[in-house]
Design a protein around this motif. Sequence first.
Motif, PDB file in Angstrom:
ATOM      1  N   HIS A   3      87.274  13.791 113.339  1.00  0.00           N
ATOM      2  CA  HIS A   3      86.204  14.599 112.744  1.00  0.00           C
ATOM      3  C   HIS A   3      85.053  13.704 112.266  1.00  0.00           C
ATOM      4  CE1 HIS A   3      87.908  18.581 112.932  1.00  0.00           C
ATOM      5  NE2 HIS A   3      89.023  18.212 112.323  1.00  0.00           N
ATOM      6  N   ALA A   4      85.400  12.570 111.670  1.00  0.00           N
ATOM      7  CA  ALA A   4      84.359  11.666 111.169  1.00  0.00           C
ATOM      8  C   ALA A   4      83.554  11.053 112.308  1.00  0.00           C
ATOM      9  CB  ALA A   4      84.992  10.561 110.323  1.00  0.00           C
ATOM     10  N   ARG A   5      84.222  10.737 113.399  1.00  0.00           N
ATOM     11  CA  ARG A   5      83.493  10.204 114.563  1.00  0.00           C
ATOM     12  C   ARG A   5      82.554  11.262 115.143  1.00  0.00           C
ATOM     13  NH1 ARG A   5      85.012   5.319 116.416  1.00  0.00           N
ATOM     14  NH2 ARG A   5      86.927   4.410 115.561  1.00  0.00           N
ATOM     15  N   LEU A   6      82.994  12.509 115.152  1.00  0.00           N
ATOM     16  CA  LEU A   6      82.127  13.589 115.606  1.00  0.00           C
ATOM     17  C   LEU A   6      80.940  13.753 114.657  1.00  0.00           C
ATOM     18  CD1 LEU A   6      84.812  16.206 116.701  1.00  0.00           C
ATOM     19  CD2 LEU A   6      83.203  15.011 118.201  1.00  0.00           C
ATOM     20  N   ALA A   7      81.192  13.568 113.377  1.00  0.00           N
ATOM     21  CA  ALA A   7      80.106  13.661 112.394  1.00  0.00           C
ATOM     22  C   ALA A   7      79.060  12.579 112.638  1.00  0.00           C
ATOM     23  CB  ALA A   7      80.672  13.536 110.983  1.00  0.00           C
ATOM     24  N   LEU A  18      72.272  17.188 111.307  1.00  0.00           N
ATOM     25  CA  LEU A  18      72.901  16.902 110.024  1.00  0.00           C
ATOM     26  C   LEU A  18      73.845  18.018 109.581  1.00  0.00           C
ATOM     27  CD1 LEU A  18      69.861  15.357 108.119  1.00  0.00           C
ATOM     28  CD2 LEU A  18      71.748  14.153 109.236  1.00  0.00           C
ATOM     29  N   ARG A  19      73.528  19.254 109.923  1.00  0.00           N
ATOM     30  CA  ARG A  19      74.402  20.356 109.521  1.00  0.00           C
ATOM     31  C   ARG A  19      75.771  20.241 110.190  1.00  0.00           C
ATOM     32  NH1 ARG A  19      73.458  24.726 106.724  1.00  0.00           N
ATOM     33  NH2 ARG A  19      71.191  24.427 106.814  1.00  0.00           N
ATOM     34  N   THR A  20      75.781  19.921 111.495  1.00  0.00           N
ATOM     35  CA  THR A  20      77.064  19.739 112.192  1.00  0.00           C
ATOM     36  C   THR A  20      77.801  18.524 111.640  1.00  0.00           C
ATOM     37  OG1 THR A  20      76.271  20.795 114.209  1.00  0.00           O
ATOM     38  CG2 THR A  20      78.133  19.290 114.441  1.00  0.00           C
ATOM     39  N   ALA A  21      77.073  17.482 111.317  1.00  0.00           N
ATOM     40  CA  ALA A  21      77.690  16.292 110.728  1.00  0.00           C
ATOM     41  C   ALA A  21      78.387  16.651 109.420  1.00  0.00           C
ATOM     42  CB  ALA A  21      76.637  15.216 110.485  1.00  0.00           C
ATOM     43  N   GLU A  22      77.719  17.438 108.594  1.00  0.00           N
ATOM     44  CA  GLU A  22      78.322  17.858 107.325  1.00  0.00           C
ATOM     45  C   GLU A  22      79.571  18.699 107.557  1.00  0.00           C
ATOM     46  OE1 GLU A  22      77.249  20.521 103.352  1.00  0.00           O
ATOM     47  OE2 GLU A  22      75.661  20.014 104.778  1.00  0.00           O
ATOM     48  N   THR A  23      79.500  19.624 108.513  1.00  0.00           N
ATOM     49  CA  THR A  23      80.646  20.486 108.814  1.00  0.00           C
ATOM     50  C   THR A  23      81.846  19.668 109.291  1.00  0.00           C
ATOM     51  OG1 THR A  23      79.187  22.325 109.394  1.00  0.00           O
ATOM     52  CG2 THR A  23      81.444  22.424 110.227  1.00  0.00           C
ATOM     53  N   SER A  24      81.587  18.668 110.125  1.00  0.00           N
ATOM     54  CA  SER A  24      82.678  17.815 110.622  1.00  0.00           C
ATOM     55  C   SER A  24      83.312  17.026 109.484  1.00  0.00           C
ATOM     56  CB  SER A  24      82.152  16.864 111.698  1.00  0.00           C
ATOM     57  OG  SER A  24      81.769  17.576 112.853  1.00  0.00           O
ATOM     58  N   LEU A  25      82.498  16.556 108.556  1.00  0.00           N
ATOM     59  CA  LEU A  25      83.045  15.819 107.414  1.00  0.00           C
ATOM     60  C   LEU A  25      83.779  16.752 106.455  1.00  0.00           C
ATOM     61  CD1 LEU A  25      80.114  13.337 106.948  1.00  0.00           C
ATOM     62  CD2 LEU A  25      82.487  12.717 107.476  1.00  0.00           C
ATOM     63  N   LEU A  43      87.606  16.113 105.242  1.00  0.00           N
ATOM     64  CA  LEU A  43      87.983  16.088 103.826  1.00  0.00           C
ATOM     65  C   LEU A  43      88.965  17.194 103.451  1.00  0.00           C
ATOM     66  CD1 LEU A  43      84.479  15.155 102.466  1.00  0.00           C
ATOM     67  CD2 LEU A  43      86.578  13.861 102.034  1.00  0.00           C
ATOM     68  N   ALA A  44      89.144  18.177 104.337  1.00  0.00           N
ATOM     69  CA  ALA A  44      90.110  19.247 104.080  1.00  0.00           C
ATOM     70  C   ALA A  44      91.538  18.796 104.358  1.00  0.00           C
ATOM     71  CB  ALA A  44      89.781  20.470 104.926  1.00  0.00           C
ATOM     72  N   LEU A  45      91.690  17.616 104.957  1.00  0.00           N
ATOM     73  CA  LEU A  45      93.011  17.112 105.341  1.00  0.00           C
ATOM     74  C   LEU A  45      93.614  16.252 104.237  1.00  0.00           C
ATOM     75  CD1 LEU A  45      91.920  16.203 108.953  1.00  0.00           C
ATOM     76  CD2 LEU A  45      93.543  18.011 108.351  1.00  0.00           C
ATOM     77  N   ARG A  76      79.766  11.828 103.741  1.00  0.00           N
ATOM     78  CA  ARG A  76      79.168  13.155 103.557  1.00  0.00           C
ATOM     79  C   ARG A  76      77.995  13.073 102.574  1.00  0.00           C
ATOM     80  NH1 ARG A  76      82.755  18.280 101.757  1.00  0.00           N
ATOM     81  NH2 ARG A  76      82.657  17.235  99.729  1.00  0.00           N
ATOM     82  N   ALA A  77      78.118  12.230 101.566  1.00  0.00           N
ATOM     83  CA  ALA A  77      77.025  12.060 100.619  1.00  0.00           C
ATOM     84  C   ALA A  77      75.776  11.549 101.321  1.00  0.00           C
ATOM     85  CB  ALA A  77      77.441  11.098  99.508  1.00  0.00           C
ATOM     86  N   ALA A  78      75.947  10.643 102.274  1.00  0.00           N
ATOM     87  CA  ALA A  78      74.798  10.116 103.021  1.00  0.00           C
ATOM     88  C   ALA A  78      74.131  11.219 103.834  1.00  0.00           C
ATOM     89  CB  ALA A  78      75.239   8.971 103.923  1.00  0.00           C
ATOM     90  N   VAL A  79      74.949  12.101 104.412  1.00  0.00           N
ATOM     91  CA  VAL A  79      74.399  13.225 105.177  1.00  0.00           C
ATOM     92  C   VAL A  79      73.668  14.190 104.244  1.00  0.00           C
ATOM     93  CG1 VAL A  79      75.007  15.253 106.559  1.00  0.00           C
ATOM     94  CG2 VAL A  79      76.098  13.049 107.031  1.00  0.00           C
ATOM     95  N   LEU A  80      74.277  14.488 103.119  1.00  0.00           N
ATOM     96  CA  LEU A  80      73.652  15.393 102.147  1.00  0.00           C
ATOM     97  C   LEU A  80      72.339  14.806 101.623  1.00  0.00           C
ATOM     98  CD1 LEU A  80      76.883  16.410 100.224  1.00  0.00           C
ATOM     99  CD2 LEU A  80      75.437  17.969 101.543  1.00  0.00           C
TER     100      LEU A  80
END
Length: 219
Positions: free
Chosen positions: A88-92, A101-108, A112-114, A128-132
Amino acid sequence: AASEDDEGTIRQLSQRLAALAMGKDVPPALAARVLEETLAVDPQNRSAAEGLLKLYSALPDPVERRDALTSLLERAASLPPEGRAEAHARLARLARDAGDLRTAETSLDAALALELSDEERASYLAERAAVLHARRDVDAAVADLDEGLGLVPTHARALALKAEIAYRAQDWEAARATYATLAGAPGAETAIAPALLAYRRAELAEMFGDEAEAETLYR
């Protein structure tokens, strides 16, 4: 009982096949084909799933890498939580590099749900903070950084971004304290150029009237 024995034999063989496929002399394309066939026969084969994650993460073409990792996440139930989070992080990162950036946030969010170790969670929170932050959602970015630093107080990337946010906001006291902590954090040089870190610390020391520290850092 016979069917259970057969399943056990298939699993043992598929584990050996997966290990052989990841040998250093096996061409990546052949290894991927063998591992895909192994995973199709034994969907619970963790070695095959992890081997494919390693191979697909190294694909040079970003679109092929994205499609392969997405497909693997959908098919490989045997991929452990840390492996799924990595995918997921690599996809982000691919989405972020493409400006999505929206897809990056969703992937992260998915990563983080794991179930993760503190170090892994702190790292993905920093990402995720960097994306936000790039999306100009500074409050949410700071919340992620604070959560991550609560888990790993010396996380270099989290400290670097938190210091940068404080510096841009002209919160000089917070910036100075965070840069000082960052200077002693493991891997600080991977999160910020050493020359920039020294310059920022010197500049802030001078601002607070600490000429001796400033002079030392300017050298």
